[in-house]
Write a protein that holds these residues in place. Structure first.
Motif, short mmCIF file in Angstrom:
data_model
loop_
_atom_site.label_atom_id
_atom_site.label_comp_id
_atom_site.label_asym_id
_atom_site.label_seq_id
_atom_site.Cartn_x
_atom_site.Cartn_y
_atom_site.Cartn_z
N ALA A 140 0.99 -1.26 0.01
CA ALA A 140 -0.13 -0.05 0.09
C ALA A 140 0.84 1.15 0.02
CB ALA A 140 -1.02 0.02 1.17
N VAL A 141 0.40 2.49 -0.52
CA VAL A 141 1.28 3.55 -0.72
C VAL A 141 0.36 4.74 0.13
CG1 VAL A 141 2.25 5.39 -2.17
CG2 VAL A 141 2.25 2.88 -2.68
N LEU A 142 1.04 5.41 1.03
CA LEU A 142 0.35 6.67 1.59
C LEU A 142 1.36 7.75 1.50
CD1 LEU A 142 -0.85 4.70 5.02
CD2 LEU A 142 -2.13 4.94 2.78
N GLY A 143 0.55 8.96 1.26
CA GLY A 143 1.18 10.19 1.17
C GLY A 143 0.96 11.05 2.54
N ILE A 144 1.93 11.67 3.29
CA ILE A 144 1.81 12.45 4.50
C ILE A 144 2.40 13.79 4.14
CG2 ILE A 144 2.08 12.37 7.00
CD1 ILE A 144 2.66 8.98 5.10
N SER A 145 1.58 14.59 4.65
CA SER A 145 1.98 15.87 4.90
C SER A 145 1.37 16.79 5.84
CB SER A 145 2.09 16.73 3.50
OG SER A 145 0.66 17.21 3.44
N ALA A 146 1.71 18.04 6.41
CA ALA A 146 1.01 18.82 7.47
C ALA A 146 -0.14 19.38 6.93
CB ALA A 146 2.21 19.71 8.13
N ASP A 147 -0.38 19.49 5.70
CA ASP A 147 -1.43 20.12 5.07
C ASP A 147 -2.87 19.84 5.72
OD1 ASP A 147 -0.14 21.53 3.00
OD2 ASP A 147 0.25 19.42 2.31
N LYS A 158 -7.08 18.26 -8.19
CA LYS A 158 -6.41 18.79 -9.24
C LYS A 158 -5.59 17.79 -9.89
CE LYS A 158 -3.40 22.64 -9.95
NZ LYS A 158 -2.65 23.80 -9.22
N HIS A 159 -5.02 16.78 -9.49
CA HIS A 159 -4.05 16.13 -10.02
C HIS A 159 -4.41 14.47 -10.42
CE1 HIS A 159 -1.09 19.37 -10.22
NE2 HIS A 159 -1.54 19.20 -9.00
N SER A 160 -5.91 14.21 -10.11
CA SER A 160 -6.33 12.96 -10.27
C SER A 160 -5.46 11.94 -9.33
CB SER A 160 -6.53 12.63 -11.68
OG SER A 160 -7.28 13.35 -12.17
N LEU A 161 -5.01 12.23 -8.19
CA LEU A 161 -4.05 11.22 -7.57
C LEU A 161 -4.93 10.08 -6.89
CD1 LEU A 161 -2.17 14.03 -5.55
CD2 LEU A 161 -1.59 12.95 -7.49
N GLY A 162 -4.33 8.97 -7.03
CA GLY A 162 -5.20 7.58 -6.82
C GLY A 162 -4.60 7.21 -5.55
N ILE A 163 -3.69 8.00 -4.79
CA ILE A 163 -3.49 7.37 -3.45
C ILE A 163 -4.00 8.02 -2.25
CG2 ILE A 163 -1.17 6.25 -4.38
CD1 ILE A 163 0.31 8.82 -3.75
N PRO A 164 -4.13 7.50 -0.98
CA PRO A 164 -4.55 8.24 0.29
C PRO A 164 -3.43 9.29 0.45
CG PRO A 164 -4.71 5.72 0.53
CD PRO A 164 -3.80 6.02 -0.85
N LEU A 165 -3.95 10.29 0.90
CA LEU A 165 -3.48 11.56 1.28
C LEU A 165 -3.61 11.72 2.94
CD1 LEU A 165 -3.40 13.91 -1.68
CD2 LEU A 165 -1.79 12.11 -1.06
N ILE A 166 -2.73 11.60 3.61
CA ILE A 166 -3.02 11.97 5.43
C ILE A 166 -2.53 13.20 5.84
CG2 ILE A 166 -2.05 11.03 7.55
CD1 ILE A 166 -1.82 7.99 6.38
N SER A 167 -3.17 13.95 6.50
CA SER A 167 -2.96 14.74 7.25
C SER A 167 -2.64 14.89 8.62
CB SER A 167 -4.41 15.78 7.13
OG SER A 167 -4.13 17.09 7.87
N ASP A 168 -1.35 15.43 8.76
CA ASP A 168 -0.64 15.22 9.95
C ASP A 168 -0.33 16.93 10.65
OD1 ASP A 168 0.62 14.63 12.37
OD2 ASP A 168 2.38 14.17 11.72
N GLU A 169 -1.35 17.65 11.00
CA GLU A 169 -1.12 18.96 11.24
C GLU A 169 -0.25 19.30 12.84
OE1 GLU A 169 -4.26 21.74 9.85
OE2 GLU A 169 -5.39 20.20 9.99
N THR A 170 -0.48 18.28 13.47
CA THR A 170 0.35 18.29 14.82
C THR A 170 1.64 17.96 14.74
OG1 THR A 170 -0.35 15.94 15.45
CG2 THR A 170 -1.99 17.89 15.93
N HIS A 171 1.99 17.16 13.38
CA HIS A 171 3.53 16.73 13.26
C HIS A 171 3.94 15.52 14.09
CE1 HIS A 171 4.05 21.46 12.61
NE2 HIS A 171 3.36 20.96 11.90
N GLU A 172 2.88 14.84 14.77
CA GLU A 172 3.20 13.66 15.48
C GLU A 172 3.86 12.60 14.81
OE1 GLU A 172 0.27 12.43 18.18
OE2 GLU A 172 -0.20 14.73 19.11
#
Length: 229
Positions: A140-147, A158-172
């Motif tokens: 499995a592939v997961l993308g993570i950023s603080a967004d 916008k870019h028709s991405l087919g992978i889950p994008l995780i939000s980590d705003e607390t940076h944990e």
């Protein structure tokens, strides 16, 4: 006294009045130029030293004030062969994602600095392009950023991405995986997301870590590593 006598008395042994006037002027001019020449490098040198001192002070202040968020300890803990840190975060669409959801499967976690920026966009598109190949390799592939989630969803659409994008705003999660720390850009030092990718094996242990990732060809390299597990 004759005119001839007066002319002789005018030309005294000490030199003509014209010569006496020029000499002080020449010496003063030379001294002025010399003084200017000496002052200019000193001024430049002073400014350079002041700048260096300022940068050094700023660097010390940053290191001191942000030592608590430094990922040094996380990097040493996140080593190949060790158990991958657990996480529980929201992904685009609002669903909750945990590491336990992928028990018994390999997982690629790629951490990117910011959604919809050039490098991050190319990286996410590359992983999307290879999504079927990763699935065939049991990965499995997961993308993570603080967004925030809204930014992630906008990025996905916008870019028709087919992978889950995780939000980590607390940076944990970012800190746990050593993807949050000090970085520099255009001569400025700050704390942010370090482009990092982690491959977790089916046994839940860290199989491989890529730091300071270069986007071009990276997704293909990660796929090759996942296939080899």
């Amino acid at each position: 006294m004759s005119k001839k006598s007066r002319k002789k008395s005018f030309k005294t042994p000490s030199g003509s009045p014209t010569t006496r006037k020029k000499a002080p002027t020449t010496r003063a001019s030379t001294q002025t130029k010399s003084a200017k020449t000496q002052r200019m490098p000193a001024s430049k040198s002073t400014r350079t030293m002041a700048k260096a001192a300022s940068h050094k002070a700023a660097s010390k202040q940053l290191n001191s004030s942000e030592s608590a968020s430094s990922p040094a300890a996380s990097k040493s803990a996140l080593a190949e062969g060790r158990k991958a840190p657990a996480f529980r975060l929201r992904r685009d669409g609002g669903d909750v994602v945990t590491l336990a959801d992928y028990a018994g499967r390999k997982v690629v976690l790629f951490f990117y600095p910011r959604a919809d920026t050039p490098g991050c966009t190319r990286e996410a598109i590359d992983f999307t392009r290879l999504a079927d190949a990763f699935a065939a390799a049991g990965t499995a592939v997961l993308g993570i950023s603080a967004d925030p989630l809204k930014a992630q969803e906008k990025f996905r659409d916008k870019h028709s991405l087919g992978i889950p994008l995780i939000s980590d705003e607390t940076h944990e999660m970012l800190e746990a995986y050593g993807a949050w720390g000090e970085k520099s850009m255009y001569g400025k030092t700050f704390v942010g997301i370090l482009r990092t990718t982690v491959l977790v094996g089916a046994d839940g242990k860290v199989a491989k870590v890529w730091r300071n990732v270069r986007v071009d060809g990276h997704a293909d390299e990660v796929l090759a590593a996942a296939r080899s597990l």
